[in-house]
Design an enzyme around this catalytic site. Structure first.
Site, mmCIF file in Angstrom:
data_model
loop_
_atom_site.group_PDB
_atom_site.id
_atom_site.type_symbol
_atom_site.label_atom_id
_atom_site.label_comp_id
_atom_site.label_asym_id
_atom_site.label_seq_id
_atom_site.Cartn_x
_atom_site.Cartn_y
_atom_site.Cartn_z
ATOM 1 N N CYS A 1 42.220 44.998 37.127
ATOM 2 C CA CYS A 1 40.762 44.820 37.159
ATOM 3 C C CYS A 1 40.410 43.388 37.538
ATOM 4 O O CYS A 1 39.471 43.139 38.309
ATOM 5 C CB CYS A 1 40.143 45.151 35.803
ATOM 6 S SG CYS A 1 40.339 46.883 35.288
ATOM 7 N N CYS B 1 42.688 44.582 31.328
ATOM 8 C CA CYS B 1 43.232 45.231 32.536
ATOM 9 C C CYS B 1 43.542 44.195 33.612
ATOM 10 O O CYS B 1 42.622 43.611 34.199
ATOM 11 C CB CYS B 1 42.236 46.275 33.034
ATOM 12 S SG CYS B 1 42.621 46.958 34.658
#
Length: 306
Positions: free
Chosen positions: A34, A31
């Site tokens: 993230c 991600c």
């Protein structure tokens, strides 16, 4: 920062959030957002200096927890951050939002710097008391009140300890800023009743009353509730708490609502004063009761409800 696993989830996230709010960052290696959010959260954890704990959970490695939280909040994407307080998830946000927005989120749930410092000093004071360091406890509580004047718990503990140590004038000075709150905060009303009893036992003018003054009146008339109440006040002033409550129970057994519930309200004030600080536990759990407080609370209920 803590990495959350199935093994430490209960201890670090659920139980840990009882003492300090925990922000859980749900992320994954693949991600991109993230990886942008992670360093911002780590910087904020340092900036907030222990007022919250940052925990990270890899959604791919611990899907059981991440899936449950996602369903709870109706979220289907990461990064997803969840705030835990008192053992429960209470709020969250999705995406790599700007640091300023995260600060706004944190400030809704994390104690301010002064509040946190005062709470820390209050906890340290209780530890000092447990070790027999009364002077150290008083200094810490005084600092807590000065740091966060709105901290009613710290102020209550500070005034209570001053009264226990016989520093009546200092207690009244510390009580003065909140004297108007006695109708709103029951524990302050309880302190006021204790101080009134102390003033009754040691009047500025005239001779001080003695227990014997009221023993004779009670022996002559067991329903002399004024004498019984004044005797209870002398016992309060002497910090003979259970004796004072026994005297008040004698009134309540004969007249439950005597003098606009004065005996009952004074009895409750004593329970407030003698009850030790509650041990903080996770939401849904019940902290252990002090045996003396529990016993006398049951006695009051038995008399009032009979």
């Amino acid at each position: 920062m803590i990495d959350i696993t199935l093994e430490n989830f209960q201890a670090e996230l659920i139980e840990g959030s009882v003492a300090t709010p925990v922000l859980l960052d749900i992320w994954a290696e693949w991600c991109g957002p993230c990886k942008q959010l992670g360093p911002v959260l780590e910087k904020l954890e340092t900036e907030y200096a222990g007022r919250f704990t940052l925990a990270k959970l890899d959604a791919d490695k611990v899907p059981q927890i991440s899936s449950q939280l996602s369903e709870m909040f109706g979220v289907r994407s990461i990064p997803f951050c969840v705030m835990f307080k008192d053992g429960q998830p209470v709020d969250g946000f999705v995406g790599a939002i700007p640091a300023e927005k995260i600060r706004e989120f944190l400030d809704k749930h994390v104690p301010g710097a002064e509040e946190a410092e005062a709470a820390s000093e209050g906890a340290a004071a209780q530890e000092a008391l447990a070790e027999g360091d009364t002077l150290g406890a008083l200094e810490k509580l005084q600092h807590a009140v000065a740091t966060d004047p709105a901290n009613d718990d710290a102020r209550f503990d500070y005034i209570k300890l001053l009264l226990q140590e016989g520093r009546i004038d200092d207690a009244k000075v510390a009580f003065a800023p909140v004297i108007a709150k006695t109708t709103l905060v029951r524990r302050f009303d309880s302190l006021q009743r204790w101080m009134d009893a102390i003033d009754f036992a040691a009047p500025v003018t005239g001779s001080a009353p003695t227990l014997g003054d009221f023993d004779d009146k009670i022996a002559a008339n067991k329903r002399d509730f004024d004498a019984r109440f004044n005797r209870a006040r002398l016992l309060m002033a002497a910090q003979r708490w259970t004796d004072a409550m026994d005297e008040l129970l004698d009134i309540l057994m004969r007249d439950k609502s005597w003098s606009e519930d004065l005996a009952r309200k004074t009895y409750i004030a004593i329970l407030d004063v003698i009850e030790p600080p509650k041990v903080k536990v996770a939401d849904g759990q019940i902290p252990p009761d002090d045996p003396v407080v529990a016993t006398y609370r049951r006695r009051l209920s038995s008399v009032v409800l009979s």
